[in-house]
Design an enzyme around this catalytic site. Structure first.
Site, PDB file in Angstrom:
ATOM      1  N   ASP A 312     -60.787  -5.597 -29.835  1.00 55.39           N
ATOM      2  CA  ASP A 312     -61.530  -4.826 -28.849  1.00 55.39           C
ATOM      3  C   ASP A 312     -60.515  -4.176 -27.887  1.00 55.39           C
ATOM      4  OD1 ASP A 312     -64.850  -5.498 -27.578  1.00 55.39           O
ATOM      5  OD2 ASP A 312     -63.555  -3.751 -27.299  1.00 55.39           O
ATOM      6  N   GLU A 509     -72.152  -2.847 -20.978  1.00 59.68           N
ATOM      7  CA  GLU A 509     -71.292  -4.020 -20.904  1.00 59.68           C
ATOM      8  C   GLU A 509     -71.484  -4.781 -19.589  1.00 59.68           C
ATOM      9  OE1 GLU A 509     -67.792  -1.668 -23.268  1.00 59.68           O
ATOM     10  OE2 GLU A 509     -67.407  -3.745 -22.757  1.00 59.68           O
TER      11      GLU A 509
END
Ligand code: GLC
Length: 618
Positions: A312, A509
């Site tokens: 990520d 997020e």
């Protein structure tokens, strides 16, 4: 508890038992994927690998963000194997189909001038359409797809997304997200198809098939990326960023981790997924991005995953120790390509140094590069006789009405009817006047949510070609019907009925982590203002998760959960006016209050406001 909800509970428990039985971990590797095995490309890959220098190998493992390239020459100088456009990374020339395509072609042309002419794998978060690009079709987010529970249509939507991504030349999407959110206070709940493994498995596999097609070498196919491995949706409150959930610690034993959080990845591997993204989060205190147990022993050895692992965004920075030890730990634990948007030069030199010092064996480098080149070979990227630049003929279908029709069908099927007293719905198209209210009635940005044009998304008219719910209502009614609108719901007196469109404003997020999921005061006021007019009131909730709605539900005659439907608001009107009977079923149970969050699936007397699988129809 009413008889009806008792039946639904029994049905839900039956489904949960079936799901548990079906998904009991066997510990055996996933069945062979239907598509050609990536390892079938090893002869060509090994032949190329044998020619490669250490620099060229390390370059293949390095992914930079185009926005942070210090010099376009770095693509050649560092033999970069991949570029991405992160959530807020737009072409320098601005955000248009042409600018995105020109950007891709320019960078790919640079990569094709390296000694071995290995093209870039170019990645983007096309998580609900080619959502970064103005004018693209924006599909419902995964939570709505989970409620639509239609794998054929999800596969079709992914295929259309692949085509629109290819129209810009780009060949890799960081999707599907197969997370299984257990705590809806998490800002990424809407990226999940459901709270049990059932929908992530079924729809994650369908999405991979859609993105990758029957054959990765098809010019309309793109590589998919199942994410985030593993347990990203099971973190404990207080262990994440800002002492909330995102990137926190998932505290479960391995059996539970496999049964709940791993099934989507297993299904994606079965579908031949080309890449998998390890999670920022931890499992029992150990970061997934540094876990050899997870990335090598389970994913690559036991499950037989033949593609590559992409980290990520700067995820290695969250591992313990200094940068050098972070790189050493993650690469030796099985990470194959590293998303280093800004620090790609430092990563390149650090990894080279670790190999030279014997801290990272060349065998690990060769394994990583083999996996990356397998995917490039499968995609036809190593075919010297094939153009690797964008096919601009695909522009004609980009954002087309045909593509929008498929998105509209998914919007229809994603909507869950939670309440419909006195058969308020379906509405007549002939009434004298409909008053529409609520902050989200005429707001495409709120309709699309996060990951739309920008990383966080934003309220307002964010992209051309979409249809707001207000516009959709106006399109649907007869020419004799007046449709009036006020954001705060005032002015409804005298109307035949009111429709209030309320809910969440966009987030992504960690920005969406919330301790309190009650409706905003302005939303409650809008409903009250309409109720005060003494007319039937229909509420449409646009949200990335179930919210605490009891103080509004009692005031309404009908209540629809429309989630984050994307650009095709006409699909909402189709359900409102009965052109489509609602078929959506909750893929997340709906809590009565915050005391029922996180979910208590399987725990006796868990009595949500609406159970998993609930949904009314006409
Ligand atoms: C983000 C997300 C991940 C995304 C990546 C690239 O932080 O965690 O889902 O694919 O970075 O934008």
């Amino acid at each position: 508890m009413t008889k009806n909800s008792h039946f639904v509970r029994v049905l839900f428990l039956f489904c949960a038992v079936c799901a548990a039985v079906l998904f009991i971990p066997t510990g055996v590797g996933a069945p062979a994927p239907k598509t050609k095995l990536l390892s079938a490309h090893d002869p060509q890959v090994q032949e190329l690998l044998s020619k490669m220098t250490l620099d060229e190998k390390v370059g293949q493992m390095t992914q930079a963000d185009q926005d942070f390239l210090k010099d376009i020459g770095d693509i050649r100088k560092y033999y970069l194997g991949s570029l991405l456009n992160g959530g807020d990374s737009d072409p320098k020339a601005g955000n248009s189909l042409a600018a995105w395509t020109d950007m891709y072609d320019r960078y790919q042309s640079e990569a094709l001038q390296t000694r071995l002419r290995i093209p870039l794998l170019y990645g983007v978060d096309a998580v609900h359409g080619h959502n970064n690009v103005l004018g693209a079709v924006v599909f419902p987010h995964n939570i709505g797809l989970g409620c639509a529970h239609n794998p054929q249509l999800v596969e079709k939507a992914a295929r259309i997304t692949a085509e629109e991504v290819r129209a810009t030349g780009i060949n890799w999407a960081f999707a599907p997200c197969v997370t299984v959110p257990q705590d809806i206070r998490w800002g990424r709940t809407y990226e999940g198809y459901g709270e049990t493994p059932e929908m992530p498995s079924l729809l994650g596999e369908a999405a991979v098939r859609g993105f990758q097609g029957q054959d990765l070498s098809d010019p309309l196919s793109i590589s998919a990326c199942a994410k985030h491995f593993v347990g990203d949706g099971g973190t404990t409150w207080g262990t994440g960023l800002k002492k909330m959930l995102d990137r926190g610690d998932t505290r479960v034993d391995e059996t539970a981790l496999r049964r709940v959080h791993m099934q989507g990845h297993i299904s994606a591997i079965r579908a031949g997924v080309a890449s998998i993204m390890p999670s920022y989060s931890s499992w029992n205190g150990a970061k997934c991005s540094g876990s050899k147990r997870l990335m090598v022993e389970i994913l690559k050895q036991e499950l037989g995953f033949e593609g590559f692992l992409i980290s990520d965004y700067n995820a290695l920075d969250e591992l313990p120790g200094d940068y050098k030890s972070q790189v050493e730990q993650s690469i030796n634990a099985g990470m194959d390509m590293v998303m280093v948007p800004q620090r790609y030069r430092e990563f390149f030199e650090t990894l080279k140094g670790l190999v030279k010092d014997g801290k990272v064996p060349m065998s690990r480098i060769d394994d990583a590069v083999t996996r990356i080149l397998r995917v490039k070979s499968a995609m036809g990227l190593l075919d010297k006789n094939r153009s690797q630049l964008a096919d601009r003929k695909l522009w004609k279908s980009f954002g087309s009405s045909e593509h929008r029709q498929v998105a509209r069908e998914l919007v229809r099927q994603s909507i869950v009817l939670l309440k419909n007293d006195h058969h308020t719905l379906p509405l007549s198209k002939q009434v004298a006047r409909i008053h529409v209210g609520g902050k989200s009635a005429d707001d495409l940005g709120n309709q699309c949510g996060g990951w739309t044009i920008t990383w966080q998304g934003e309220s307002g008219n964010v992209t051309p070609g979409g249809t707001t719910i207000l516009a959709a209502i106006r399109n649907a009614v007869s020419k004799n019907t007046e449709v009036t609108f006020s954001k705060d719901g005032t002015g409804a007196e005298g109307a035949s009925l009111g429709i209030a469109v309320i809910g969440e404003t966009p987030y992504a997020e960690m920005s969406g982590d919330r301790a309190d999921l009650r409706l905003a005061a302005e939303d409650v006021r809008a409903v009250d203002n309409m109720k005060r007019a003494g007319i039937p009131v229909v509420v449409i909730l646009l949200s990335g998760r179930p919210m605490i709605i009891e103080d509004v539900l009692g005031k309404t005659d009908a209540f629809l959960a429309a989630w984050l439907p994307g650009t095709e608001g006409q699909g909402v009107a189709d359900v409102l006016f009965g052109d489509y009977k609602p078929t959506g079923k909750l893929s997340f149970s709906w809590p009565r209050s915050m005391s029922q969050v996180p979910i208590h699936v399987g725990v006796p007397n868990y009595d949500p406001l609406f159970p998993y699988g609930f949904g009314l129809t006409y």
